[in-house]
Design a protein around this motif. Structure first.
Motif, PDB file in Angstrom:
ATOM      1  N   VAL A 134      29.114  48.246  34.984  1.00  0.00           N
ATOM      2  CA  VAL A 134      28.821  49.483  35.700  1.00  0.00           C
ATOM      3  C   VAL A 134      30.065  49.966  36.438  1.00  0.00           C
ATOM      4  O   VAL A 134      30.741  49.190  37.127  1.00  0.00           O
ATOM      5  N   LYS A 135      30.380  51.254  36.279  1.00  0.00           N
ATOM      6  CA  LYS A 135      31.472  51.863  37.043  1.00  0.00           C
ATOM      7  C   LYS A 135      31.038  52.021  38.503  1.00  0.00           C
ATOM      8  O   LYS A 135      29.860  52.285  38.754  1.00  0.00           O
ATOM      9  N   PRO A 136      31.955  51.882  39.450  1.00  0.00           N
ATOM     10  CA  PRO A 136      33.362  51.537  39.254  1.00  0.00           C
ATOM     11  C   PRO A 136      33.550  50.045  38.993  1.00  0.00           C
ATOM     12  O   PRO A 136      32.756  49.232  39.441  1.00  0.00           O
ATOM     13  N   PHE A 137      34.597  49.696  38.262  1.00  0.00           N
ATOM     14  CA  PHE A 137      34.884  48.302  37.961  1.00  0.00           C
ATOM     15  C   PHE A 137      36.396  48.095  38.101  1.00  0.00           C
ATOM     16  O   PHE A 137      37.169  49.049  38.174  1.00  0.00           O
ATOM     17  N   ARG A 138      36.794  46.842  38.150  1.00  0.00           N
ATOM     18  CA  ARG A 138      38.215  46.530  38.223  1.00  0.00           C
ATOM     19  C   ARG A 138      38.729  46.135  36.847  1.00  0.00           C
ATOM     20  O   ARG A 138      38.015  45.492  36.082  1.00  0.00           O
ATOM     21  N   PRO A 139      39.960  46.480  36.509  1.00  0.00           N
ATOM     22  CA  PRO A 139      40.545  46.025  35.240  1.00  0.00           C
ATOM     23  C   PRO A 139      40.459  44.508  35.090  1.00  0.00           C
ATOM     24  O   PRO A 139      40.208  43.997  33.999  1.00  0.00           O
ATOM     25  N   ARG A 140      40.635  43.789  36.185  1.00  0.00           N
ATOM     26  CA  ARG A 140      40.568  42.329  36.140  1.00  0.00           C
ATOM     27  C   ARG A 140      39.184  41.869  35.669  1.00  0.00           C
ATOM     28  O   ARG A 140      39.054  40.867  34.960  1.00  0.00           O
ATOM     29  N   GLU A 141      38.143  42.605  36.067  1.00  0.00           N
ATOM     30  CA  GLU A 141      36.784  42.253  35.677  1.00  0.00           C
ATOM     31  C   GLU A 141      36.600  42.391  34.168  1.00  0.00           C
ATOM     32  O   GLU A 141      36.014  41.516  33.518  1.00  0.00           O
ATOM     33  N   LEU A 142      37.090  43.490  33.601  1.00  0.00           N
ATOM     34  CA  LEU A 142      36.978  43.694  32.166  1.00  0.00           C
ATOM     35  C   LEU A 142      37.703  42.581  31.416  1.00  0.00           C
ATOM     36  O   LEU A 142      37.183  42.034  30.436  1.00  0.00           O
ATOM     37  N   ARG A 143      38.890  42.225  31.868  1.00  0.00           N
ATOM     38  CA  ARG A 143      39.651  41.153  31.224  1.00  0.00           C
ATOM     39  C   ARG A 143      38.869  39.848  31.255  1.00  0.00           C
ATOM     40  O   ARG A 143      38.796  39.119  30.264  1.00  0.00           O
ATOM     41  N   ALA A 144      38.269  39.541  32.413  1.00  0.00           N
ATOM     42  CA  ALA A 144      37.538  38.281  32.544  1.00  0.00           C
ATOM     43  C   ALA A 144      36.361  38.227  31.576  1.00  0.00           C
ATOM     44  O   ALA A 144      36.091  37.195  30.950  1.00  0.00           O
ATOM     45  N   ARG A 145      35.667  39.326  31.429  1.00  0.00           N
ATOM     46  CA  ARG A 145      34.509  39.363  30.536  1.00  0.00           C
ATOM     47  C   ARG A 145      34.935  39.203  29.080  1.00  0.00           C
ATOM     48  O   ARG A 145      34.316  38.459  28.312  1.00  0.00           O
ATOM     49  N   ILE A 146      35.980  39.879  28.681  1.00  0.00           N
ATOM     50  CA  ILE A 146      36.442  39.790  27.302  1.00  0.00           C
ATOM     51  C   ILE A 146      36.987  38.399  26.999  1.00  0.00           C
ATOM     52  O   ILE A 146      36.751  37.827  25.931  1.00  0.00           O
ATOM     53  N   GLU A 147      37.739  37.819  27.951  1.00  0.00           N
ATOM     54  CA  GLU A 147      38.252  36.467  27.748  1.00  0.00           C
ATOM     55  C   GLU A 147      37.111  35.473  27.570  1.00  0.00           C
ATOM     56  O   GLU A 147      37.182  34.552  26.748  1.00  0.00           O
TER      57      GLU A 147
END
Length: 281
Positions: free
Chosen positions: A102-115
């Motif tokens: 859900v927006k807003p989100f942090r770029p770090r959060e997206l990276r963690a989920r994809i990793e």
């Protein structure tokens, strides 16, 4: 070695550029689209390993875009939206999304989920057999913040690790078929059969069922299930966020629906209120 490919489908130019930047710094070759139809074409053309989809787009919305992508690809699919209502989470996961941010989100959060997704198998024999690729699932708790192109990015490259075996299940019996009341789950082939007929499950539903069947009569908490979907090993040391709890409840509800089970008269999965779930006796 070829780069992994990612597709970003987002109608907001700033967010689209931010997502592309995050994924590019993570080692992906990124293709972007401002609408769902173009995004589906990019997925068909480039066979990405990761796809992000915005829900609110002109033309076909993110839910329909996700459905079309799921018919041709088993890429890791992350839906990104400003809408955080429970019904939107439910619809997003039912269309085949692996995670929902859900927006807003942090770029770090997206990276963690994809990793976390890339630490887990992408294959599920009972889902999209014509695609013949691999797949995985959700992860990492939300950490809200306003995303801007100037946000601090983590520059360490993403790496696709070898998928670990499911936590809390003995590695020695990792590939042993699990059977309970006419339900048979084969971990190695990632196939589930009910009374001899194959049941099509998403990756997350399969892994949750596998963990519950493999845990015997022990109660498995929502926190443990969320940690397992994140690819963590051992007992999780984080707290259960509202996002994680809701996602687990939706996955279990979808799993029960596909098995034809009533929560009030469970045949395979019992709810332990306030804690989690366990296999029926």
């Amino acid at each position: 070695m070829d780069e992994d490919v990612a597709v970003v489908i987002e109608d907001g130019e700033d967010i689209r550029e931010l997502l592309a930047q995050v994924l590019t710094q993570g080692g992906f070759r990124v293709h972007t689209a401002a609408d769902g139809a173009t995004g589906v074409d990019l997925v068909r053309e480039h066979d990405p390993i990761v796809v992000t989809v915005d829900v609110n787009m002109p033309g076909i919305d993110g839910f329909e875009t996700a459905r079309q992508i799921r018919s041709i690809s088993t890429a890791y699919l992350v839906m990104i939206t400003a809408r955080g209502d429970e019904i939107d989470t439910l619809v997003g996961l039912q269309t085949g999304a692996d995670d929902y941010i859900v927006k807003p989100f942090r770029p770090r959060e997206l990276r963690a989920r994809i990793e976390a997704m890339m630490r887990r198998p992408r294959s599920l024999a009972s889902s999209h057999p014509s695609v013949g690729q691999v797949a995985a699932s959700p992860a990492a708790p939300s950490a809200p913040s306003v995303p801007t192109p100037q946000s601090t990015l983590v520059t360490a490259p993403m790496q696709a690790a070898q998928p670990p075996s499911t936590p809390w299940i003995d590695d020695d019996i990792d590939a042993v078929p699990l059977e309970h009341r006419g339900l048979r789950l084969e971990p190695g082939a990632r196939v589930v059969e009910l009374e001899g007929s194959e049941v099509e499950l998403t990756r997350s539903e399969f892994d949750i069922l596998r963990m519950l069947l493999g845990s015997g009569r022990r109660v498995v908490s929502k926190l443990q299930l969320a940690g397992m979907l994140r690819g963590e090993r051992g007992e999780p040391d984080h707290y259960l966020s509202e996002h994680d709890a809701r996602a687990i409840e939706v996955h279990v509800a979808n799993l029960r629906r596909k098995l034809g089970e009533s929560p009030s008269e469970p045949r395979w999965i019992e709810t332990v209120r306030g804690v989690g779930y366990r296999r029926t006796a």
